[in-house]
Enzyme design. Structure first.
Site, PDB file in Angstrom:
ATOM      1  N   ASP A   1      34.351  41.193  37.383  1.00 40.26           N
ATOM      2  CA  ASP A   1      35.118  40.945  36.169  1.00 40.26           C
ATOM      3  C   ASP A   1      35.796  39.574  36.246  1.00 40.26           C
ATOM      4  OD1 ASP A   1      36.348  41.389  33.705  1.00 40.26           O
ATOM      5  OD2 ASP A   1      38.103  42.311  34.645  1.00 40.26           O
TER       6      ASP A   1
ATOM      7  N   GLU B   1      37.460  49.961  40.916  1.00 40.80           N
ATOM      8  CA  GLU B   1      38.734  49.412  40.444  1.00 40.80           C
ATOM      9  C   GLU B   1      39.507  48.943  41.674  1.00 40.80           C
ATOM     10  OE1 GLU B   1      41.936  48.247  38.085  1.00 40.80           O
ATOM     11  OE2 GLU B   1      39.965  48.954  37.391  1.00 40.80           O
ATOM     12  N   ARG B   2      39.836  47.640  41.707  1.00 38.35           N
ATOM     13  CA  ARG B   2      40.553  47.076  42.860  1.00 38.35           C
ATOM     14  C   ARG B   2      42.032  46.948  42.533  1.00 38.35           C
ATOM     15  NH1 ARG B   2      41.967  41.818  43.128  1.00 38.35           N
ATOM     16  NH2 ARG B   2      42.840  41.110  45.119  1.00 38.35           N
TER      17      ARG B   2
ATOM     18  N   GLU C   1      39.196  39.086  37.695  1.00 37.17           N
ATOM     19  CA  GLU C   1      39.379  39.151  39.143  1.00 37.17           C
ATOM     20  C   GLU C   1      39.332  37.774  39.776  1.00 37.17           C
ATOM     21  OE1 GLU C   1      39.818  41.882  41.548  1.00 37.17           O
ATOM     22  OE2 GLU C   1      40.717  42.415  39.637  1.00 37.17           O
TER      23      GLU C   1
ATOM     24  N   ASP D   1      36.808  46.644  37.700  1.00 36.09           N
ATOM     25  CA  ASP D   1      36.708  45.261  38.165  1.00 36.09           C
ATOM     26  C   ASP D   1      35.330  44.888  38.694  1.00 36.09           C
ATOM     27  OD1 ASP D   1      39.481  44.817  37.660  1.00 36.09           O
ATOM     28  OD2 ASP D   1      39.956  45.871  39.528  1.00 36.09           O
TER      29      ASP D   1
END
Length: 499
Positions: free
Chosen positions: A230, A289-290, A233, A268
Site C-alpha cells: 500500500d 495489516e501492519r 506504507e 497494507d
C-alpha cells in the site's frame, strides 16, 4: 472357593490386504506412466509433476488438475499415498518423481492385469454396444476381431443375462508420449475448458453470460506472484529518488522481492498472481495489516482497530494476518503495554487472525519477503481460475485448481466509499460503542437487521428491553453478549438525551 474355567480366547490373525490401486484411478495412472517412461532409452531417471500429470491423464478417468464437484481432491492427490507407501520416490525441489523397486513391481503387476482384463473383455462374445471416446483417431475392427485405434473403449457386457456391466478399457498405444504429445494434450485440455465455458454460457442469462465470458484461467508456470504494498506504507511521492530513500522500498529491493506499490482499499499488503502476457491479476487469499506498537495504541483509542479488522473479514480473503511491529522498547505508547498485548491476543484467539510479531521494520520486511517466496513456490504449479467475490469457494493449499477473485473486484469490494447496505451501516454504527466487537455486532444484526427493527423490539419489550440482547450468542465459542452490552445498546437507541 470355586474357580470357573476361563474360556479359551480365539486369536484372530489380521491379514494385511495388499494395496492395489483401482483401475484407471490416479494411482493406477501414475504407476503405469512412470513404468512406461522408465523403459525408454532417453529416460532421465525422473518425471516432474507437470510431465507426470500430462502423460498420466489419458490413463485416468478423473482429472489431475480439476477436482470433481463436491470434492477437494484430484487424481494427483493419490501421489501422497504412493510416496507414503514407498512405491514412488520424491526428491529435490521442484519435486522429481520416480518408481521404487516395489513400485516398479506393482506397476508391472497392474500392466499385466490390465492387458489380461482388456483382452478378456474385448474377446467377450456377448458385446451389446461399443461407444468410442472423443478421440480424433477412428476405432475399427480388424480381421482377427481385435479393436485397432487410439483412446478408450467403453464396452457394455451381459453378465449372466441379468445386468449390464460397463467397462472403459484402455487400448494399448504403440506410440509413446513425447514432448509433442504433451503439447497436443495441453491444447486439447485448454480446448475442453473453453468448450465447458461455451456450454455454460448457453445456459446462462445475459448477465451471467458476461461473467462467464470474462473468466480468466492462469495455467501453471504462466504467472508471477507479486507482493502489493500500500502506498500509505511508504514515504510516498512520485520522484524515484524519494522512493529509493523509503525504508520499505529499499529493504524489499535489497532482499530481491518482486513487489509493486499500489493503493489498497483495505490492509497494507497482499499478493497477486499476474499473467506474464496479458498482465491480468488474481488476488491470493492472504492479506496483511501492519501495526507498529504506537500506531496500535492509537488505533485502539480512535476505533480504527475494530473497524479495520472488520473490513479485512469482509474482504473475501480467508487468511488474515496481523503484523505487530515493536517500536523501540515499546514504553512510549499512549496505552499500557499489557493492554496492547491483550489486544493482540484477542485478535488471534477471538478474531481468528494469524498474529506475527517482529522486532523491527527490517524484520517485518524480511517476513514479507519470505512469505512472497513461499507463496510463489506453492502456487506456481497450480491452475488459477477467476471467480466472483460472492461465489468464491474456500481455498485449500493442497488443491491443484484454485479459484481467486480479480484485483479490481477485491479493491472495489473493500472500498470505504462503496454503496453500503443498511446492515453494513448498522454494523459500523454498533462498532462505535464500547465493548462491541465485529462478531457481536454481526450476531445482533442477524437477529435485528435494521435499527428500526431493533428499536421496535425495544419498545415492545418495555422495561424488560434492557435485557433483550443479553441472550444472543456470537462467535465460534457460542458466548452470550451479556446484560452490560445489552443495556448499553438499549440506552443508545431509546434515550433521547445521552449522558
Amino acid at each position: 472357593m470355586l474357580f470357573r474355567e476361563r474360556p479359551s480366547c480365539q486369536t484372530h490373525v489380521r491379514r494385511n490386504k495388499q494395496y492395489l490401486p483401482a483401475w484407471r484411478s490416479g494411482a493406477y495412472a501414475i504407476l503405469l506412466t512412470l513404468l512406461e517412461e522408465s523403459q525408454r532409452p532417453d529416460y532421465p531417471g525422473y518425471l516432474t509433476r507437470l510431465q507426470l500429470q500430462t502423460m498420466a491423464q489419458p490413463l485416468c478417468d478423473t482429472s489431475f488438475r480439476k477436482s470433481d464437484s463436491g470434492s477437494f481432491y484430484t487424481a494427483w492427490s493419490s501421489m501422497a499415498g504412493l510416496v507414503k507407501r514407498g512405491l514412488v520416490l520424491r526428491n529435490g525441489s521442484p519435486a522429481k518423481f520416480s518408481l521404487s523397486d516395489a513400485g516398479a513391481a506393482m506397476a508391472q503387476q497392474l500392466r499385466d492385469g490390465s492387458d489380461a482384463c482388456v483382452s478378456k473383455h474385448l474377446a467377450a462374445p456377448e458385446i451389446i454396444s461399443i461407444d468410442t471416446s472423443d478421440d480424433d483417431s477412428p476405432i475399427s475392427e480388424t480381421q482377427d476381431g481385435t479393436v485397432a485405434g487410439n483412446g478408450d473403449v467403453a464396452t457394455t457386457l451381459m453378465c449372466d443375462n441379468k445386468q449390464c456391466l460397463t467397462v472403459s478399457a484402455p487400448i494399448p498405444m504403440k506410440r509413446k508420449a513425447t514432448a509433442a504429445n504433451m503439447r497436443d494434450y495441453e491444447n486439447s485440455h485448454l480446448s475442453s475448458v473453453q468448450s465447458e465455458k461455451t456450454s455454460h454460457r448457453k445456459k446462462c442469462s445475459p448477465q451471467e453470460q458476461e461473467t462467464a465470458d470474462n473468466t480468466l484461467i492462469l495455467e501453471p508456470g504462466s504467472f508471477d506472484v507479486i507482493l502489493l504494498v500500500d502506498k500509505n506504507e511508504t514515504a510516498g511521492g512520485s520522484e524515484p529518488r524519494r522512493l529509493l530513500e523509503d525504508v520499505a522500498v529499499s529493504e524489499l529491493s535489497a532482499l530481491g522481492t518482486l513487489f509493486e506499490l499500489r493503493h489498497l482499499k483495505v490492509a497494507d499488503f497482499t499478493w497477486v498472481c499476474r499473467d506474464r502476457v496479458t498482465g491480468q491479476e488474481l488476488v491470493l487469499p492472504y492479506i496483511v495489516e501492519r501495526k507498529r506498537m504506537d500506531d496500535l495504541a492509537s488505533s485502539i483509542r480512535d476505533g480504527r482497530f475494530h473497524e479495520q479488522k472488520f473490513r479485512m473479514k469482509q474482504s473475501g480473503l480467508q487468511n488474515l494476518i496481523y503484523l505487530v511491529e515493536s517500536h523501540g522498547d515499546n514504553m512510549h505508547t499512549s496505552l499500557p503495554l499489557d493492554t496492547l498485548n491483550q489486544a493482540t491476543i484477542n485478535t488471534q484467539v477471538v478474531d481468528r487472525f494469524t498474529v506475527k510479531t517482529t522486532s523491527s521494520h527490517r524484520d517485518s520486511m524480511r517476513y514479507l519477503s519470505i512469505m512472497t517466496r513461499l507463496l510463489s513456490s506453492t502456487y506456481c504449479n497450480k491452475t488459477i481460475v477467476s471467480c466472483h467475490h460472492d461465489r468464491l469457494p474456500r481455498c485449500h493449499i493442497r488443491d491443484d485448481l484454485v479459484s481467486l477473485m480479480t484485483f479490481s473486484e477485491f479493491n472495489m469490494a473493500s472500498s470505504k466509499t462503496k454503496a453500503l447496505k443498511v446492515q453494513d451501516v448498522f454494523i459500523k454504527q454498533l462498532l462505535q460503542l464500547h465493548g462491541l466487537s465485529a462478531e457481536k455486532a454481526q450476531a445482533i444484526v442477524e437477529r435485528y437487521p435494521t435499527p428500526r427493527v431493533l428499536m421496535a423490539a425495544f419498545q415492545a419489550e418495555g422495561s424488560a428491553g434492557e435485557k433483550l440482547l443479553a441472550n444472543i450468542r456470537y462467535g465460534s465459542l457460542n458466548r452470550l453478549i451479556g446484560p452490560v452490552i445489552s443495556r448499553t445498546i438499549h440506552k443508545f437507541y431509546t434515550n433521547h438525551l445521552l449522558s
